[in-house]
Motif scaffolding. Structure first.
Motif, PDB file in Angstrom:
ATOM      1  N   UNK A  81       0.838  -1.195   0.000  1.00 50.18           N
ATOM      2  CA  UNK A  81       0.000   0.000   0.000  1.00 50.18           C
ATOM      3  C   UNK A  81       0.883   1.260   0.000  1.00 50.18           C
ATOM      4  N   UNK A  82       0.630   2.151  -0.970  1.00 54.55           N
ATOM      5  CA  UNK A  82       1.458   3.359  -1.059  1.00 54.55           C
ATOM      6  C   UNK A  82       1.098   4.376   0.021  1.00 54.55           C
ATOM      7  N   UNK A  83       2.070   5.217   0.359  1.00 59.12           N
ATOM      8  CA  UNK A  83       1.787   6.306   1.298  1.00 59.12           C
ATOM      9  C   UNK A  83       1.059   7.429   0.565  1.00 59.12           C
ATOM     10  N   UNK A  84       0.729   8.499   1.286  1.00 54.88           N
ATOM     11  CA  UNK A  84      -0.087   9.579   0.727  1.00 54.88           C
ATOM     12  C   UNK A  84       0.565  10.229  -0.496  1.00 54.88           C
ATOM     13  N   UNK A  85       1.855  10.538  -0.432  1.00 54.85           N
ATOM     14  CA  UNK A  85       2.516  11.187  -1.571  1.00 54.85           C
ATOM     15  C   UNK A  85       2.594  10.238  -2.765  1.00 54.85           C
ATOM     16  N   UNK A  86       2.791   8.951  -2.501  1.00 50.02           N
ATOM     17  CA  UNK A  86       2.813   7.980  -3.597  1.00 50.02           C
ATOM     18  C   UNK A  86       1.425   7.848  -4.233  1.00 50.02           C
TER      19      UNK A  86
END
Length: 144
Positions: free
Chosen positions: A32-37
């Motif tokens: 799962x990507x972080x917010x910026x990703x």
């Protein structure tokens, strides 16, 4: 991250499309990507969706190389060549907007040659006309 040379290279729509498509293919299935990703993924997705609707999706490195060779006799700058590749001008007015001082640098015959070279790129003009007709039809239906 610091940008060292923001204009180190100019990319064609085809190159951006290929790069983003490859990045999307590599990133699918990862954790799962972080917010910026997630934001970057959204921007990439939207850019690819837009570029898929343009003629660049039908281009290849060979087609682009051949196009650039055809432009050599005109002594155009890299940015002018890139604009011709990305925008595919169909009129003398469009050529004037893309090529600085085109009136002094090009003859009418050369301008017509550039238009013909642009038309040789893949991506049917018929498709564009059909899309415009479909859009017009939808607008008319909405107005009824």
């Amino acid at each position: 991250m610091e940008i060292v040379a923001e204009n180190a290279a100019m990319l064609s729509n085809y190159e951006v499309y290929s790069l983003l498509s490859d990045l999307q293919a590599k990133s699918s299935g990862r954790k799962k990507p972080n917010k910026s990703q997630q934001n970057l993924a959204t921007i990439s997705y939207e850019a690819v969706k837009y570029l898929e609707k343009t003629p660049c999706k039908d281009q290849t490195p060979e087609i682009i190389g051949d196009f650039m060779k055809k432009l050599e006799p005109f002594k155009l700058t890299k940015s002018e060549k890139l604009q011709l590749l990305n925008h595919r001008p169909t009129s003398a007015v469009e050529i004037q907007l893309m090529i600085e001082e085109s009136e002094e640098r090009l003859t009418e015959d050369q301008i017509e040659q550039l238009i013909d070279i642009s038309r040789s790129l893949p991506g049917e003009d018929e498709e564009e006309e059909e899309q415009m007709e479909a859009d017009t039809g939808e607008q008319q239906e909405a107005g009824e």
